[in-house]
Write an enzyme that holds these catalytic residues in place. Structure first.
Site, PDB file in Angstrom:
ATOM      1  N   ASN A 151       0.795  -1.231   0.000  1.00  5.59           N
ATOM      2  CA  ASN A 151       0.000   0.000   0.000  1.00  5.59           C
ATOM      3  C   ASN A 151       0.827   1.280   0.000  1.00  5.59           C
ATOM      4  OD1 ASN A 151       0.372  -1.314   2.643  1.00  5.59           O
ATOM      5  ND2 ASN A 151      -0.381   0.610   3.466  1.00  5.59           N
ATOM      6  N   GLY A 202     -13.619  -3.066   0.686  1.00  7.06           N
ATOM      7  CA  GLY A 202     -14.430  -2.408  -0.335  1.00  7.06           C
ATOM      8  C   GLY A 202     -14.039  -0.971  -0.625  1.00  7.06           C
ATOM      9  N   HIS A 203     -13.560  -0.259   0.405  1.00  6.73           N
ATOM     10  CA  HIS A 203     -13.399   1.189   0.209  1.00  6.73           C
ATOM     11  C   HIS A 203     -12.190   1.579  -0.624  1.00  6.73           C
ATOM     12  CE1 HIS A 203     -10.308   2.285   3.360  1.00  6.73           C
ATOM     13  NE2 HIS A 203     -10.661   1.104   3.820  1.00  6.73           N
ATOM     14  N   THR A 239     -25.920  -9.742  12.032  1.00 10.33           N
ATOM     15  CA  THR A 239     -26.789  -9.441  10.895  1.00 10.33           C
ATOM     16  C   THR A 239     -25.961  -8.814   9.776  1.00 10.33           C
ATOM     17  OG1 THR A 239     -28.626  -9.119  12.403  1.00 10.33           O
ATOM     18  CG2 THR A 239     -28.875  -8.190  10.190  1.00 10.33           C
ATOM     19  N   CYS A 326      -2.879   4.976   6.576  1.00  2.63           N
ATOM     20  CA  CYS A 326      -3.733   4.302   7.559  1.00  2.63           C
ATOM     21  C   CYS A 326      -2.975   3.913   8.818  1.00  2.63           C
ATOM     22  CB  CYS A 326      -4.459   3.129   6.946  1.00  2.63           C
ATOM     23  SG  CYS A 326      -3.696   2.368   5.548  1.00  2.63           S
TER      24      CYS A 326
END
Ligand code: PMP
Length: 382
Positions: A151, A202-203, A239, A326
């Site tokens: 990254n 996903g981001h 969920t 990050c």
């Protein structure tokens, strides 16, 4: 002033059609996928489709995909679950020195549980050497964790070759690959890579934050990561995040369909940006001797502090990163650039530009002018 966003390795803009599907799953198809009535079944069908879309992007079967809250959770699950699954054969893992903190900190935390690890060194271009990796295999090694694309620098590792090197020395070593930066940007086939576990988020691919997945090779049983109601085939209860999951599914579908055209766009943006830096002296591309993903461009500028440059560029409307965006401990020198044995002053002068297909050639031209100007101004001050 039109802002230029060159920090796509940190996160990406959600595409409008992807946001639309998330909104639809929240406001219309909001049923619980476990519910027995129509609205629930509709949500369940949407999650099923997303699973198929993600699986198709990496050459896997839908039942081998488990949705998570992102790559950090998926990496935790891969390492903790993988190690537990093989615990009877040993307690040692090897982890590339380039890994994201979500891998490094997880294996560190596992020391307390009696596990042990070694960091696999890289060369000055950020490449792992198969022979070095092979020689690090011990009689109790049970797992290896090697990212596909780094990254900070964009280095692509030759995973199939590394897999063969591991297998030649010791059998049944689990191979985990963090594909967060690679997903949807280069072809990925879990069979060809020879991975047991693969994780992504996903981001980084124009889906929202807070959703990711882990691929678990068929036949490999790892213990449940989160216990509860038994969702995600019992592996990861809770969920389902249906808006995020369906957004990730669509992001995967679009990435697969548009991979070629997106890649061309990114390559062009990168080339124009680099061309614009030609007249500036005293800079180099980190890792340029290795295969690099065109989306990530790590540049070391002589005589410049990246923190200062970053803020100057931000004032002019260009958003970039210094080292890993990050990482929470921003005051420490990048462990990736240190592993590549870069000199301290070059590490401190390193800026990461990262592109997406949404960037334009015009932005690349303007950005390079801003960088040249800012670097010259800073050097003038010193
Ligand atoms: N691995 C890599 C290589 C990454 O770049 C990132 C994001 N910076 C992560 C893991 C963590 O992903 P997430 O933000 O989804 O937890």
């Amino acid at each position: 002033m039109q802002e230029i966003y060159f920090d796509n390795a940190a996160t990406t803009q959600v595409l409008p059609e992807i946001a639309d599907i998330a909104v639809r799953m929240m406001c219309e198809d909001y049923g619980n996928p476990s519910a027995m009535y129509g609205r629930g079944l509709q949500a369940e069908r949407a999650v099923k489709e997303a699973r198929e879309q993600v699986a198709a992007l990496i050459g896997a079967q839908p039942q081998d995909i488990i949705f998570t809250s992102g790559a950090t959770e998926a990496n935790n699950m891969a390492l903790r679950g993988g190690m537990k699954a093989r615990a009877r054969r040993g307690k040692h893992m090897v982890v590339s020195a380039l890994e994201h903190q979500s891998v490094i900190q997880t294996v560190r935390a596992m020391l307390e549980l009696g596990y042990d690890f070694d960091l696999v060194p890289v060369d000055t271009n950020g490449r792992l050497n198969p022979t070095v990796l092979q020689n690090m295999m011990r009689s109790d090694t049970i797992m290896a964790s090697i990212m596909l694309v780094n990254n900070e620098v964009g280095t692509i590792q030759q995973i199939p070759e590394l897999r063969r090197a591991i297998d030649a020395k010791r059998s049944q070593v689990l191979l985990h690959v963090d594909a967060s930066q690679a997903l949807g940007k280069m072809p990925i086939d879990v069979g060809e890579l020879g991975v047991d576990l693969l994780t992504a988020s996903g981001h980084k691919l124009h889906a929202p934050k807070g959703v990711g997945f882990i691929y678990v090779r068929p036949g490999l049983r790892i213990p449940p990561f989160i216990n509860g109601g038994g969702q995600e085939a019992g592996w990861r209860s809770g969920t389902e995040n249906t808006p995020g999951i369906c957004a990730l599914g669509l992001a995967a579908k679009l990435a697969r369909e548009q991979m070629g055209t997106r890649l061309e766009q990114v390559k062009q943006v990168r080339a124009v940006f680099l061309q614009g830096l030609k007249d500036l002296s005293g800079w180099r591309v980190n890792g340029e001797g290795a295969d690099l993903l065109p989306h990530i461009l790590s540049v070391a500028f002589d005589g410049v502090k990246s923190e200062v440059l970053l803020h100057m560029l931000e004032e002019k409307g260009l958003l970039v990163a210094a080292g890993a965006a990050c990482s929470s401990r921003k005051d420490t020198l990048s462990h990736v650039l240190r592993a590549m044995r870069m000199r301290r002053n070059l590490i401190e002068g390193t800026v990461r530009f990262s592109f997406s297909h949404l960037n334009t050639v015009d932005e690349a031209e303007r950005a390079s002018q801003l960088v040249c100007q800012a670097v010259q101004d800073l050097r003038g001050i010193i």
